[in-house]
Scaffold this active site. Structure first.
Site, PDB file in Angstrom:
ATOM      1  CE1 TYR A 191     101.147  27.314 -44.087  1.00 35.67           C
ATOM      2  CE2 TYR A 191      99.815  25.351 -42.246  1.00 35.67           C
ATOM      3  CZ  TYR A 191      99.584  26.455 -43.450  1.00 35.67           C
ATOM      4  OH  TYR A 191      98.613  26.384 -43.411  1.00 35.67           O
TER       5      TYR A 191
ATOM      6  CG  HIS B 168      89.468  29.626 -42.393  1.00 42.95           C
ATOM      7  ND1 HIS B 168      90.530  31.701 -43.385  1.00 42.95           N
ATOM      8  CD2 HIS B 168      90.409  29.130 -43.517  1.00 42.95           C
ATOM      9  CE1 HIS B 168      91.711  30.587 -44.018  1.00 42.95           C
ATOM     10  NE2 HIS B 168      91.100  29.157 -44.388  1.00 42.95           N
TER      11      HIS B 168
ATOM     12  CG  ASN C   8      94.150  23.082 -39.954  1.00 40.23           C
ATOM     13  OD1 ASN C   8      95.687  22.703 -39.948  1.00 40.23           O
ATOM     14  ND2 ASN C   8      93.799  23.004 -41.075  1.00 40.23           N
TER      15      ASN C   8
ATOM     16  CE1 TYR D 286      66.463 -17.173 -51.281  1.00 40.24           C
ATOM     17  CE2 TYR D 286      67.986 -15.063 -52.169  1.00 40.24           C
ATOM     18  CZ  TYR D 286      67.327 -16.060 -51.931  1.00 40.24           C
ATOM     19  OH  TYR D 286      67.909 -17.199 -52.545  1.00 40.24           O
TER      20      TYR D 286
ATOM     21  NE  ARG E  81      64.780 -18.710 -47.444  1.00 41.05           N
ATOM     22  CZ  ARG E  81      65.412 -19.862 -48.373  1.00 41.05           C
ATOM     23  NH1 ARG E  81      66.405 -20.479 -48.359  1.00 41.05           N
ATOM     24  NH2 ARG E  81      64.830 -19.259 -49.995  1.00 41.05           N
TER      25      ARG E  81
ATOM     26  CG  PHE F  54      94.780  18.876 -42.091  1.00 45.41           C
ATOM     27  CD1 PHE F  54      94.830  18.487 -44.034  1.00 45.41           C
ATOM     28  CD2 PHE F  54      96.553  19.571 -42.252  1.00 45.41           C
ATOM     29  CE1 PHE F  54      95.907  18.612 -45.032  1.00 45.41           C
ATOM     30  CE2 PHE F  54      96.982  19.206 -42.942  1.00 45.41           C
ATOM     31  CZ  PHE F  54      97.140  19.102 -44.294  1.00 45.41           C
TER      32      PHE F  54
ATOM     33  CD  GLU G 170      93.742  23.445 -48.783  1.00 45.41           C
ATOM     34  OE1 GLU G 170      92.955  23.672 -48.893  1.00 45.41           O
ATOM     35  OE2 GLU G 170      94.221  23.793 -47.850  1.00 45.41           O
TER      36      GLU G 170
END
Length: 508
Positions: free
Chosen positions: A52, A82, A194, A279, A282, A328, A414
């Site tokens: 791959y 991309h 990646n 509070y 405190r 990834f 994905e």
């Protein structure tokens, strides 16, 4: 020169890279592992087995074999296709840190890139060639694909980069510094795009800002305690030791040190009829202490991630295999970003309640309404408190978890994503809001203490007030406050407020 030892880079080193534009280089010991992984990839290129990202397509196209002569084209096409980021330009500090994180990841020797790829990244950082990276487009699943592709595009002479203060094409930026674009070999484009480096850089930036804000809040809360003549008994060490949380113990100790020697505190002990404070006065050690503990947990996750090999497939030279996995997936970063967001929201929430207390004459113990010198004719800090409420509410919305969201992408290949990138990106807006809130608290507390004269606060806090009033005039009558609030925000965002106290603050 800062030498990075992949797998052993400290948070201090990462913060130094983030804060300062210093030259960065991988330790020489990393080169052997890098060369070995590149050799293993070349073996795969020469072989018949489908691997791959080496001799196949990507994602849903992984079943398509690629001819050896098309290797360079495959990697170039991958990067260019991309480059789909949109939105505002990522700040330069974040992009530089992202590049450094990519260097560290490649330096683990599991990515299969040649030394020439690493050396070009180093030279780009050294020569201030910083890619223009759009801030939106990553879902934090198969790495931060789009943002990292914009970085890789400059390395092959495409895209845009900032160089010497100007935005130019990637090829022009490289040429201006005597650098040449690289022709990507097998897997190198995939190794560059990646990974979780974009999300991690954003999360680290949010972490560093959050730690500073938490420490600033210890100063502003101590000032508010004196401004309101609140009790310091809740800061006793015995109380916090009985609970045992490290952040809480340290927060209370820092506040005790900040208030040591305060005349206002001593007068409270003598003649104040109140038994308990609200509070927000405190419980500051309990709230901000818990935030400090949360930030420490997030820092541990992000330091591990910064040193990790997170691309795919990974070259496992010790067992002579190239294996597809899922490093990834940015779920650890997404969780860390959500944790930081929770801490930011809560630090601001309790700070805003102290602001509200100081301007409310029913709660502020003899301070004038809205800290105005002549109430009625003047509104004082009435609307500054409203502004702080608006910012607090916005941060509450922004703190909603991002890691619980997911949407399938890439034709369902994905099918579960982390949303780490925008989960981390929102931290910049949240910290900006928080510094405004803390600046407003500083303003209110400073004015409250001014009304306590002739009684004085501690020496440490008096130094803070001196720094404040060097920049901002006392509020003796109503005036245009926008400029003052901006100055107050700059003060708390800077380091001087902490430095002048001469007190040790919690660290990651």
């Amino acid at each position: 020169m800062l030498f990075l030892h992949p797998g052993h880079v400290s948070l201090k080193d990462l913060e130094t890279i983030w804060r300062h534009e210093i030259p960065i280089q991988l330790n020489d010991t990393a080169k052997t592992a890098i060369a070995a992984s590149a050799k293993r990839v070349q073996k795969a290129v020469d072989g018949a087995e489908a691997v791959y990202g080496v001799n196949t397509g990507f994602g849903k196209l992984a079943s398509i074999r690629i001819d050896p002569e098309d290797t360079a084209t495959l990697q170039r096409n991958l990067v260019l296709s991309h480059c789909c980021g949109v939105g505002e330009k990522t700040p330069k500090t974040i992009t530089r840190l992202m590049m450094a994180l990519k260097l560290i990841s490649l330096g683990r020797g599991a990515s299969g890139v040649r030394l020439a790829v690493v050396e070009l990244l180093e030279k780009m950082l050294l020569n201030d060639v910083i890619p223009i990276v759009p801030s939106q487009g990553s879902v934090g699943a198969s790495g931060d694909l789009a943002p990292l592709a914009h970085m890789a595009a400059v390395m092959i002479g495409e895209g845009q980069a900032e160089c010497d203060g100007h935005t130019v094409s990637g090829s022009e930026a490289l040429a201006l510094k005597g650098l040449s674009p690289i022709v990507l070999s097998a897997k190198e484009g995939l190794a560059l795009i990646n990974g979780t480096q974009f999300s991690t850089a954003l999360a680290l930036s949010g972490l560093f800002f959050a730690q500073h804000a938490a420490n600033i809040s210890l100063v502003t809360s101590a000032l508010s305690i004196d401004a309101a003549k609140a009790s310091t008994a809740p800061l006793l060490s015995e109380i916090h030791e009985l609970r045992g949380h490290k952040g809480q113990i340290k927060a209370a100790a820092t506040m005790r040190e900040l208030l040591t020697g305060s005349e206002i505190r001593d007068s409270h002990r003598k003649d104040d009829p109140r038994v308990q404070d609200p509070y927000c006065m405190r419980c500051q050690p309990q709230v901000v202490g818990a935030a400090l503990d949360l930030l420490r947990q997030a820092s541990e996750t992000l330091q591990i991630e910064a040193n990790a090999a997170t691309d795919n497939p990974l070259v496992l030279t010790e067992i002579d295999r190239i294996v597809s996995g899922g490093n990834f997936h940015a779920e650890p970063v997404a969780f860390a970003a959500d944790m930081i967001a929770l801490a930011l929201a809560e630090i601001g929430s309790i700070s805003q309640r102290r602001i509200a207390l100081l301007v409310d004459p029913t709660l502020s113990f003899d301070l004038p309404p809205f800290l105005a010198a002549d109430p009625g004719l003047n509104s004082g800090l009435m609307i500054a408190e409203v502004t702080s409420a608006a910012l607090m509410s916005e941060n509450k919305h922004l703190a909603n978890p991002c890691s619980t969201d997911s949407t399938p992408t890439s034709a369902n290949q994905e099918d579960h994503v982390s949303m780490a990138a925008h989960g981390a990106r929102r931290l910049e807006k949240m910290t900006d809001n928080l510094f405004h809130i803390l600046g407003i608290e500083l303003f209110c507390a400073a004015e409250g203490i001014r009304f306590r004269a002739p009684e004085q606060t501690s020496q440490a806090l008096s130094s803070v007030l001196s720094s404040f009033y060097e920049q901002i005039e006392p509020l003796k009558t109503d005036r245009f406050l926008g400029t003052d609030l901006a100055k107050a925000k700059e003060l708390v965002q800077g380091q001087n407020i902490l430095d002048v106290t001469d007190v040790a603050f919690p660290c990651l």
